[in-house]
Write an enzyme that holds these catalytic residues in place. Structure first.
Site, PDB file in Angstrom:
ATOM      1  N   LYS A 198       0.846  -1.211   0.000  1.00  0.00           N
ATOM      2  CA  LYS A 198       0.000   0.000   0.000  1.00  0.00           C
ATOM      3  C   LYS A 198       0.866   1.240   0.000  1.00  0.00           C
ATOM      4  CE  LYS A 198       0.863   1.268   4.462  1.00  0.00           C
ATOM      5  NZ  LYS A 198       1.657   2.413   4.839  1.00  0.00           N
ATOM      6  N   ASP A 234      -2.601  -1.690  10.100  1.00  0.00           N
ATOM      7  CA  ASP A 234      -2.695  -1.708   8.635  1.00  0.00           C
ATOM      8  C   ASP A 234      -3.159  -3.056   8.090  1.00  0.00           C
ATOM      9  OD1 ASP A 234      -1.722   0.856   8.628  1.00  0.00           O
ATOM     10  OD2 ASP A 234       0.296   0.325   7.928  1.00  0.00           O
TER      11      ASP A 234
HETATM   12  O1  C5P Z   1      -0.599  -1.233  14.659  1.00  0.00           O
HETATM   13  P1  C5P Z   1       0.853  -1.499  14.415  1.00  0.00           P
HETATM   14  O2  C5P Z   1       1.380  -2.630  15.233  1.00  0.00           O
HETATM   15  O3  C5P Z   1       1.199  -1.630  12.970  1.00  0.00           O
HETATM   16  O4  C5P Z   1       1.599  -0.198  14.911  1.00  0.00           O
HETATM   17  C1  C5P Z   1       2.999  -0.178  15.076  1.00  0.00           C
HETATM   18  C2  C5P Z   1       3.360   1.024  15.914  1.00  0.00           C
HETATM   19  O5  C5P Z   1       3.126   2.235  15.172  1.00  0.00           O
HETATM   20  C3  C5P Z   1       2.541   1.193  17.189  1.00  0.00           C
HETATM   21  O6  C5P Z   1       3.106   0.473  18.240  1.00  0.00           O
HETATM   22  C4  C5P Z   1       2.627   2.695  17.416  1.00  0.00           C
HETATM   23  O7  C5P Z   1       3.865   3.041  17.986  1.00  0.00           O
HETATM   24  C5  C5P Z   1       2.611   3.241  16.022  1.00  0.00           C
HETATM   25  N1  C5P Z   1       1.262   3.620  15.580  1.00  0.00           N
HETATM   26  C6  C5P Z   1       0.650   4.733  16.119  1.00  0.00           C
HETATM   27  N2  C5P Z   1      -0.599   5.086  15.703  1.00  0.00           N
HETATM   28  C7  C5P Z   1      -1.246   4.374  14.749  1.00  0.00           C
HETATM   29  C8  C5P Z   1      -0.639   3.243  14.176  1.00  0.00           C
HETATM   30  C9  C5P Z   1       0.622   2.880  14.605  1.00  0.00           C
HETATM   31  O8  C5P Z   1       1.222   5.405  16.973  1.00  0.00           O
HETATM   32  N3  C5P Z   1      -2.454   4.774  14.356  1.00  0.00           N
END
Ligand code: C5P
Length: 304
Positions: A13, A141
Site C-alpha cells: 500500500k 494496517d
Molecule cells: O498497529 P501497528 O502494530 O502496525 O503499529 C505499530 C506502531 O506504530 C505502534 O506500536 C505505534 O507506535 C505506532 N502507531 C501509532 N498510531 C497508529 C498506528 C501505529 O502510533 N495509528
C-alpha cells in the site's frame, strides 16, 4: 474438504493521505489514513507441518523474523486460538517482493495473507467480519491489506470505509537502503510537534474527489503525509530522493507511510517509466519500482 497447500497473493500500500492526530492514552494516534493498494505483491503459501514453521525468501529476507514474532505466524496462531481442535501446525512460506520495513505495509500484508491462507487450509470458515476483527488485533494496517482497493482508515487505521476510485494511478517507488521503525517515526512526529496544538485528522475532500474521478493531477496536488517530516528528520537523505523524483518529472512525491520508501505519482504509465529511469540514474535510492493502483486485496491464487 481441507487443502494440502494454499497460496495467497497480497499487495503493498501507499498512503495518499496520512493525517495524524495527537498521541492517545494507549500510545497509538488517531488517523485519517487514505490507503491505496498498489501492484507490488508478496506471496504466502501455507502447508500442513509438525508445529509452526516460517521460511522467507526474496530480497532482504534475512531481515524478516522467521519465528513466532513474525506477524504472519501471529495471524495463524490467532485464527487457531479461536477454533476448538485447530492447532497451528503449519509451514508458512513467504516470498517477499514488498520492501521490508519500507512503509508499504509488507509485514501487515503477510499477516493478512497468512490469515486468509490458513482459513482456507484449515476450512475454519471465518467470515469477512471475523477476519477483519483478527486483522485489527494483529496491527493497524492489516485490515486494509486484506481488503485492498482504496479505503479511508479511521481510529488507528483499522476502521475502514471503502473508497471509489475512477481509474488507475501510476506510481514510481524509490526503495531506500534499510528500513525505518514505525514506532520511532511516530515518536519523532510527536517530538517535532512539541506542544503545538494538533487538529483532529480529517480526510481532504479534494483528495477523495481526485480518487473518485481518477485524476492524477488533482491527486498529486492533495498528497499529504504528516509522518513525512519525521521520516526525513530520522533519514535526512530522503530529502534528496524526494527532490530527484520531482526533478525527474513526477507530478508529486511523498514518503510512503512511515518510510523510508518514497512514492512518486506520475501522469501516466509512460511518464512513470521515464521518472523511474531518471530516479535510478540519480543514485538517491537503492532500487526503483514502477506499478499502479488500486490493486485487489489478499487473494487465493493457488490451492491444491
Ligand atoms: O498497529 P501497528 O502494530 O502496525 O503499529 C505499530 C506502531 O506504530 C505502534 O506500536 C505505534 O507506535 C505506532 N502507531 C501509532 N498510531 C497508529 C498506528 C501505529 O502510533 N495509528
Amino acid at each position: 474438504m481441507t487443502s494440502r497447500s494454499v497460496t495467497v497473493r497480497v499487495p503493498a500500500k501507499v498512503n495518499v493521505q496520512l493525517a495524524v492526530g495527537g498521541p492517545r492514552p494507549d500510545g497509538f494516534h488517531d488517523l485519517a489514513n487514505v490507503f491505496l493498494a498498489v501492484g507490488l505483491y508478496d506471496e504466502v503459501t501455507v502447508t500442513p507441518a509438525d508445529g509452526l514453521r516460517i521460511t522467507v525468501e526474496g530480497r532482504d529476507a534475512d531481515q524478516v523474523p522467521a519465528d513466532a514474532s513474525n506477524l504472519a505466524a501471529r495471524a495463524a496462531l490467532a485464527l487457531a486460538a479461536r477454533r476448538e481442535g485447530v492447532t497451528p501446525d503449519v509451514h508458512i512460506h513467504i516470498v517477499k517482493d514488498i520492501p521490508v520495513a519500507g512503509g508499504m505495509a509488507g509485514g501487515s500484508a503477510d499477516a493478512a495473507a497468512a490469515l486468509l491462507a490458513c482459513d482456507a487450509l484449515w476450512g475454519t470458515g471465518a467470515g469477512r467480519e471475523e477476519m477483519l476483527e483478527i486483522c485489527a488485533e494483529l496491527g493497524s494496517d492489516v485490515p486494509f491489506s486484506l481488503v485492498g482497493g482504496a479505503a479511508l482508515g479511521r481510529g488507528r487505521g483499522e476502521l475502514l470505509t471503502a473508497l471509489p476510485v475512477g481509474g488507475a494511478f501510476h506510481w514510481v517507488f524509490a526503495v531506500a537502503d534499510g528500513g525505518l521503525s514505525t514506532p520511532a517515526v511516530y515518536r519523532e512526529c510527536d517530538r517535532l510537534r512539541g506542544d503545538a496544538a494538533v487538529p483532529e485528522p480529517e480526510p481532504a475532500p479534494a483528495l477523495l474527489d481526485a480518487l473518485r474521478t481518477g485524476d492524477p493531477v488533482a491527486l498529486a496536488a492533495s498528497l499529504a503525509n504528516d509522518l513525512q517530516a519525521a521520516a526525513v528528520s530520522l533519514r535526512p537523505s530522503l530529502a534528496a530522493t524526494l527532490a530527484a523524483g520531482t526533478d525527474a518529472g513526477a507530478l508529486a512525491g511523498l514518503v510512503s507511510g512511515s518510510g523510508p520508501t518514497c512514492a512518486f505519482l506520475a501522469k501516466d504509465a509512460e511518464s512513470a517509466r521515464s521518472v523511474a529511469a531518471a530516479l535510478s540514474a540519480s543514485g538517491t535510492c537503492r532500487a526503483v519500482r514502477v506499478t499502479s493502483g488500486p490493486a485487489e486485496g489478499a487473494t487465493v491464487v493457488r490451492q491444491s
